[in-house]
Scaffold this motif. Structure first.
Motif, PDB file in Angstrom:
ATOM      1  N   LYS A 195     -52.738   2.956 115.003  1.00  0.00           N
ATOM      2  CA  LYS A 195     -54.144   2.626 114.786  1.00  0.00           C
ATOM      3  C   LYS A 195     -55.009   3.297 115.843  1.00  0.00           C
ATOM      4  O   LYS A 195     -54.851   3.069 117.047  1.00  0.00           O
ATOM      5  CB  LYS A 195     -54.327   1.100 114.838  1.00  0.00           C
ATOM      6  N   PHE A 196     -55.925   4.165 115.404  1.00  0.00           N
ATOM      7  CA  PHE A 196     -56.861   4.878 116.280  1.00  0.00           C
ATOM      8  C   PHE A 196     -56.143   5.692 117.354  1.00  0.00           C
ATOM      9  O   PHE A 196     -56.640   5.854 118.463  1.00  0.00           O
ATOM     10  CB  PHE A 196     -57.844   3.909 116.923  1.00  0.00           C
ATOM     11  N   SER A 197     -54.957   6.200 117.030  1.00  0.00           N
ATOM     12  CA  SER A 197     -54.209   7.042 117.966  1.00  0.00           C
ATOM     13  C   SER A 197     -54.327   8.499 117.532  1.00  0.00           C
ATOM     14  O   SER A 197     -53.873   8.864 116.436  1.00  0.00           O
ATOM     15  CB  SER A 197     -52.736   6.622 118.012  1.00  0.00           C
ATOM     16  N   LYS A 198     -54.913   9.327 118.383  1.00  0.00           N
ATOM     17  CA  LYS A 198     -55.088  10.740 118.051  1.00  0.00           C
ATOM     18  C   LYS A 198     -53.772  11.509 118.114  1.00  0.00           C
ATOM     19  O   LYS A 198     -53.635  12.564 117.490  1.00  0.00           O
ATOM     20  CB  LYS A 198     -56.106  11.368 118.996  1.00  0.00           C
ATOM     21  N   ALA A 199     -52.805  10.994 118.838  1.00  0.00           N
ATOM     22  CA  ALA A 199     -51.529  11.695 118.981  1.00  0.00           C
ATOM     23  C   ALA A 199     -50.570  11.397 117.839  1.00  0.00           C
ATOM     24  O   ALA A 199     -49.547  12.071 117.704  1.00  0.00           O
ATOM     25  CB  ALA A 199     -50.878  11.329 120.310  1.00  0.00           C
ATOM     26  N   ALA A 200     -50.858  10.399 117.002  1.00  0.00           N
ATOM     27  CA  ALA A 200     -49.950  10.001 115.931  1.00  0.00           C
ATOM     28  C   ALA A 200     -50.557  10.354 114.579  1.00  0.00           C
ATOM     29  O   ALA A 200     -51.776  10.406 114.418  1.00  0.00           O
ATOM     30  CB  ALA A 200     -49.665   8.502 116.007  1.00  0.00           C
ATOM     31  N   ARG A 201     -49.691  10.597 113.604  1.00  0.00           N
ATOM     32  CA  ARG A 201     -50.132  10.879 112.253  1.00  0.00           C
ATOM     33  C   ARG A 201     -50.337   9.575 111.503  1.00  0.00           C
ATOM     34  O   ARG A 201     -49.378   8.839 111.255  1.00  0.00           O
ATOM     35  CB  ARG A 201     -49.113  11.754 111.516  1.00  0.00           C
ATOM     36  N   ALA A 202     -51.574   9.285 111.150  1.00  0.00           N
ATOM     37  CA  ALA A 202     -51.886   8.016 110.492  1.00  0.00           C
ATOM     38  C   ALA A 202     -51.318   7.950 109.075  1.00  0.00           C
ATOM     39  O   ALA A 202     -51.232   6.865 108.502  1.00  0.00           O
ATOM     40  CB  ALA A 202     -53.396   7.807 110.455  1.00  0.00           C
ATOM     41  N   ASP A 253     -63.059   8.396 113.837  1.00  0.00           N
ATOM     42  CA  ASP A 253     -62.370   9.446 113.086  1.00  0.00           C
ATOM     43  C   ASP A 253     -60.967   9.712 113.618  1.00  0.00           C
ATOM     44  O   ASP A 253     -60.317  10.669 113.197  1.00  0.00           O
ATOM     45  CB  ASP A 253     -63.176  10.753 113.136  1.00  0.00           C
ATOM     46  N   ALA A 254     -60.484   8.874 114.533  1.00  0.00           N
ATOM     47  CA  ALA A 254     -59.204   9.142 115.194  1.00  0.00           C
ATOM     48  C   ALA A 254     -58.030   9.109 114.220  1.00  0.00           C
ATOM     49  O   ALA A 254     -57.000   9.749 114.468  1.00  0.00           O
ATOM     50  CB  ALA A 254     -58.979   8.125 116.319  1.00  0.00           C
ATOM     51  N   ASP A 255     -58.144   8.366 113.104  1.00  0.00           N
ATOM     52  CA  ASP A 255     -57.056   8.297 112.140  1.00  0.00           C
ATOM     53  C   ASP A 255     -57.073   9.440 111.140  1.00  0.00           C
ATOM     54  O   ASP A 255     -56.214   9.522 110.264  1.00  0.00           O
ATOM     55  CB  ASP A 255     -57.114   6.968 111.367  1.00  0.00           C
ATOM     56  N   CYS A 256     -58.046  10.342 111.250  1.00  0.00           N
ATOM     57  CA  CYS A 256     -58.190  11.429 110.277  1.00  0.00           C
ATOM     58  C   CYS A 256     -57.533  12.724 110.727  1.00  0.00           C
ATOM     59  O   CYS A 256     -57.475  13.691 109.951  1.00  0.00           O
ATOM     60  CB  CYS A 256     -59.676  11.684 109.987  1.00  0.00           C
ATOM     61  N   SER A 274     -64.737  15.147 115.574  1.00  0.00           N
ATOM     62  CA  SER A 274     -65.492  14.281 114.669  1.00  0.00           C
ATOM     63  C   SER A 274     -65.607  14.960 113.320  1.00  0.00           C
ATOM     64  O   SER A 274     -65.584  16.194 113.229  1.00  0.00           O
ATOM     65  CB  SER A 274     -66.885  13.978 115.233  1.00  0.00           C
ATOM     66  N   ILE A 275     -65.714  14.175 112.286  1.00  0.00           N
ATOM     67  CA  ILE A 275     -65.780  14.669 110.920  1.00  0.00           C
ATOM     68  C   ILE A 275     -67.088  14.196 110.292  1.00  0.00           C
ATOM     69  O   ILE A 275     -67.399  13.004 110.322  1.00  0.00           O
ATOM     70  CB  ILE A 275     -64.576  14.186 110.092  1.00  0.00           C
ATOM     71  N   THR A 276     -67.845  15.133 109.755  1.00  0.00           N
ATOM     72  CA  THR A 276     -69.110  14.815 109.101  1.00  0.00           C
ATOM     73  C   THR A 276     -68.997  15.130 107.612  1.00  0.00           C
ATOM     74  O   THR A 276     -68.642  16.252 107.242  1.00  0.00           O
ATOM     75  CB  THR A 276     -70.269  15.628 109.703  1.00  0.00           C
ATOM     76  N   LEU A 277     -69.268  14.136 106.773  1.00  0.00           N
ATOM     77  CA  LEU A 277     -69.245  14.321 105.327  1.00  0.00           C
ATOM     78  C   LEU A 277     -70.625  14.787 104.876  1.00  0.00           C
ATOM     79  O   LEU A 277     -71.612  14.066 105.019  1.00  0.00           O
ATOM     80  CB  LEU A 277     -68.865  13.017 104.623  1.00  0.00           C
TER      81      LEU A 277
END
Length: 229
Positions: free
Chosen positions: A97-104, A7-10, A18-21
């Protein structure tokens, strides 16, 4: 729907999350037919004739790593004649890619000088772009970007999301291949993209390509069967 393992790109932030649908809804617009159109449709249903439904399909492809050189060639896909691409939208990202500090959701300027799309023997655009973002020479790329809404949605207004100055930091390249020589018939269409930059591509640069192509399905109203052509 395909979901990534992480979920790092979200989201953007240093903290883990974490994101649960729990629920997904698909809203589809319904078209109400006039009485005359209903009569014609009922006649076709009574004959047990399949209804042909043409539409535009969107497909997203990703090149996880570019060559650390000034040019690269991406063999994106091989499609059938019925799924011929009509628009190609390309954008690049650096280290997101999979960076929590960057806006995907943000794309990056990787100093693209030229992009050329090849559909078998046809090339789009025909002439080189000769872009240079260092000296603000990217009017061709921006014009293609703002023209997309008018050409695809058949709307005259040009309310682009990015203005000219912001486009320099977050360029999105659009290649219009909707006008093709339909007299040339091929069993398959090879979709290839040539990418050229002013400098060698850095490590960690990914390319994203959104293909808008023709699609055709047949629907049998009596049996409910849907067949993709």
């Amino acid at each position: 729907m395909i979901r990534a393992r992480s979920d790092a790109d979200c989201y953007a932030g240093e903290a883990d999350a974490s994101i649960t649908l729990s629920k997904i809804q698909w809203k589809v617009p319904h078209v109400m037919l006039s009485d005359s159109a209903k009569l014609g449709l009922f006649e076709q249903i009574n004959k047990n004739a399949a209804i042909t439904i043409p539409f535009r399909q969107w497909e997203l492809y990703e090149l996880p790593a570019l060559k650390q050189a000034q040019s690269d060639v991406w063999q994106i896909k091989t499609s059938t004649q019925l799924e011929k691409p009509r628009w190609i939208i390309v954008a690049f990202q650096r280290g997101k890619k999979f960076s929590k500090a960057a806006r995907a959701a943000d794309f990056d300027n990787v100093k693209i000088r030229n992009l050329k799309l090849h559909l078998n023997s046809e090339s789009y655009p025909y002439e080189a772009m000769h872009l240079d973002f260092n000296v603000n020479k990217y009017i061709i790329a921006y014009q293609n970007y703002i023209n997309f809404r008018r050409e695809y949605y058949a709307k005259e207004e040009q309310d682009a999301l990015f203005d000219y100055s912001y486009f320099k930091t977050c360029p999105i390249f659009v290649m219009d291949c909707s006008k093709q020589n339909e007299t040339l018939k091929y069993s398959t269409v090879d979709v290839k993209l040539e990418m050229e930059s002013l400098e060698a591509f850095e490590a960690g640069i990914t390319a994203h390509c959104l293909i808008l192509h023709d699609a055709l399905v047949q629907y049998n109203p009596l049996t409910g069967e849907v067949k993709k052509l």
